[in-house]
Enzyme design. Sequence first.
Site, PDB file in Angstrom:
ATOM      1  N   ASN A 224      30.986  39.324  -2.974  1.00  0.00           N
ATOM      2  CA  ASN A 224      32.229  38.588  -3.229  1.00  0.00           C
ATOM      3  C   ASN A 224      33.434  39.408  -2.775  1.00  0.00           C
ATOM      4  O   ASN A 224      33.307  40.475  -2.161  1.00  0.00           O
ATOM      5  CB  ASN A 224      32.335  38.204  -4.709  1.00  0.00           C
ATOM      6  CG  ASN A 224      32.360  39.416  -5.626  1.00  0.00           C
ATOM      7  OD1 ASN A 224      32.669  40.529  -5.219  1.00  0.00           O
ATOM      8  ND2 ASN A 224      32.050  39.199  -6.891  1.00  0.00           N
ATOM      9  N   GLN A 269      26.039  24.208   3.544  1.00  0.00           N
ATOM     10  CA  GLN A 269      26.872  25.405   3.528  1.00  0.00           C
ATOM     11  C   GLN A 269      27.822  25.395   2.340  1.00  0.00           C
ATOM     12  O   GLN A 269      28.079  26.432   1.726  1.00  0.00           O
ATOM     13  CB  GLN A 269      27.640  25.508   4.834  1.00  0.00           C
ATOM     14  CG  GLN A 269      27.953  26.922   5.254  1.00  0.00           C
ATOM     15  CD  GLN A 269      26.697  27.737   5.510  1.00  0.00           C
ATOM     16  OE1 GLN A 269      25.647  27.193   5.827  1.00  0.00           O
ATOM     17  NE2 GLN A 269      26.782  29.041   5.342  1.00  0.00           N
ATOM     18  N   HIS A 272      26.895  26.999  -1.164  1.00  0.00           N
ATOM     19  CA  HIS A 272      26.943  28.428  -1.489  1.00  0.00           C
ATOM     20  C   HIS A 272      28.001  28.760  -2.524  1.00  0.00           C
ATOM     21  O   HIS A 272      27.768  29.559  -3.429  1.00  0.00           O
ATOM     22  CB  HIS A 272      27.237  29.244  -0.226  1.00  0.00           C
ATOM     23  CG  HIS A 272      26.038  29.530   0.613  1.00  0.00           C
ATOM     24  ND1 HIS A 272      25.101  30.463   0.282  1.00  0.00           N
ATOM     25  CD2 HIS A 272      25.637  28.997   1.791  1.00  0.00           C
ATOM     26  CE1 HIS A 272      24.163  30.509   1.205  1.00  0.00           C
ATOM     27  NE2 HIS A 272      24.472  29.629   2.140  1.00  0.00           N
ATOM     28  N   GLU A 338      31.268  31.952  11.369  1.00  0.00           N
ATOM     29  CA  GLU A 338      30.062  32.699  11.016  1.00  0.00           C
ATOM     30  C   GLU A 338      28.838  31.982  11.580  1.00  0.00           C
ATOM     31  O   GLU A 338      27.979  32.592  12.223  1.00  0.00           O
ATOM     32  CB  GLU A 338      29.968  32.803   9.490  1.00  0.00           C
ATOM     33  CG  GLU A 338      28.725  33.507   8.987  1.00  0.00           C
ATOM     34  CD  GLU A 338      28.584  33.400   7.483  1.00  0.00           C
ATOM     35  OE1 GLU A 338      27.781  34.174   6.922  1.00  0.00           O
ATOM     36  OE2 GLU A 338      29.258  32.553   6.853  1.00  0.00           O
ATOM     37  N   HIS A 339      28.738  30.688  11.321  1.00  0.00           N
ATOM     38  CA  HIS A 339      27.655  29.850  11.858  1.00  0.00           C
ATOM     39  C   HIS A 339      28.273  28.725  12.672  1.00  0.00           C
ATOM     40  O   HIS A 339      29.164  28.024  12.172  1.00  0.00           O
ATOM     41  CB  HIS A 339      26.830  29.209  10.735  1.00  0.00           C
ATOM     42  CG  HIS A 339      26.362  30.150   9.677  1.00  0.00           C
ATOM     43  ND1 HIS A 339      27.073  30.362   8.500  1.00  0.00           N
ATOM     44  CD2 HIS A 339      25.250  30.929   9.595  1.00  0.00           C
ATOM     45  CE1 HIS A 339      26.411  31.231   7.742  1.00  0.00           C
ATOM     46  NE2 HIS A 339      25.317  31.596   8.382  1.00  0.00           N
ATOM     47  N   HIS A 431      41.237  75.404  26.948  1.00  0.00           N
ATOM     48  CA  HIS A 431      40.130  74.572  27.425  1.00  0.00           C
ATOM     49  C   HIS A 431      39.686  75.035  28.816  1.00  0.00           C
ATOM     50  O   HIS A 431      38.495  75.161  29.099  1.00  0.00           O
ATOM     51  CB  HIS A 431      40.564  73.102  27.483  1.00  0.00           C
ATOM     52  CG  HIS A 431      40.579  72.411  26.161  1.00  0.00           C
ATOM     53  ND1 HIS A 431      41.367  72.813  25.121  1.00  0.00           N
ATOM     54  CD2 HIS A 431      39.892  71.311  25.721  1.00  0.00           C
ATOM     55  CE1 HIS A 431      41.175  72.015  24.082  1.00  0.00           C
ATOM     56  NE2 HIS A 431      40.280  71.085  24.427  1.00  0.00           N
TER      57      HIS A 431
END
Length: 442
Positions: A224, A269, A272, A338-339, A431
């Site tokens: 979360n 979806q 969820h 996301e999807h 260097h």
Amino acid sequence: MIRRIDLRGRLAAGESLDYRSLVPRAPVDVDAALDAVRPICADVRRRGLSAVKELTARFDGVELDDVRVPRQAIDDALTSLDPTVRAALEESVARARRVHGDQRRAEVTTTVVPGGTVTERWVPVGRVGLYVPGGLAVYPSSVVMNVVPAQEAGVESLAIASPPQRGAGGRPHPTILAACALLGVTEVYAVGGAQALAMLAYGLRDDDGVSLCDPVDLVTGPGNVYVAAAKRLLRGVVGIDAEAGPTEIAVLADDSADPVHVAADLVSQAEHDPLAASVLVTDSEALADTVDDELRTRVAATKHDERVRTALAGEQSGIVLVDDIAQGLAVVDAYAAEHLEIQTRDAAAVAARVRNAGAVFVGPWSPVSLGDYAAGSNHVLPTGGSARHSSGLSVQSFLRGVHVVEYDRAALQDVGGHVRALADAEDLPAHGAAITARFEDD
């Protein structure tokens, strides 16, 4: 039930459309959650076990005896697991292993010049903490999606943290424990939320200073907003995969799409979380109307109807009407879901034009729920538009590329003048001196 955003004709009218701001997205304020998780993480770092126990009692309503789940309890969970669920988990693991097993990169050695090589080695992270959420739903599938790529990468030490459940004797849900057993993970902690992330990042000691959980190098897994905030706070102490926000689906569809499929996937979806985002992008008003009608029927019939209805009616969900599929592609690329489902004619060709998505599901027989469980792909994916710059969890998430440089004397001497020139240009003469010192006796 679900609002509409009509973009048709607006480009032709000369408008400049900012699709990122026009497409709905869940409001998630991780910065605000930081104020809540900062004292939690500090308390766990300072007081260890005592803090974890007190925080668990406060947030989860569970009085912990031991934070680590006994090995026997993990084994017993697998023994008592419903055989049908076990078979499904075994199939999910097998398919995930086939996909993730092909992701491991080979060591590559490049001969830059004769006598000078650079080898890129891929080294697994030493110890990983995997977070498995346990809020509105139970996620043994997240055990699979986190553990399999870590194991395929060669990670030697895995610890899983998952919130304790009052109905499970103060331990993580038994199906989560069973999934751990199935994958051979025996280090499991009944700790959730920001306190779990702090425990994994800092390690955990009891009041006598005895180590109960060694600190990890990397934390992965969704959660979360407080888990996301804890990841943001602890980044640098440990590596993280991503700050996962509420889950989301976008469906790009034309009038060839089956409205029953589209509606079912939007509902799946929304199931969820009340903040889950379900977005349909289409050039067919008739499809939009039919999907809207189908949603009313399906929401009324689904088990978690209140949660689904809240998600679909929220500002993060909507139906976006576009002029054509080309504009639809521009919309979904800006949204970076996301999807992303492609339910159009020539779906594979349309999907090949997508640039930004966590995962793309092509055609009517590749729903997101397949990817959640048994496609072989990973379901831990970037949210909140971060698919524009980030990837989902994979074997590469658990590997570090290390360059091994080996030059012989002649190869160094040959390039030494260039090194000294660049060192002088940057006003770093020491260097250059590190080069000339090797050839002072010449």
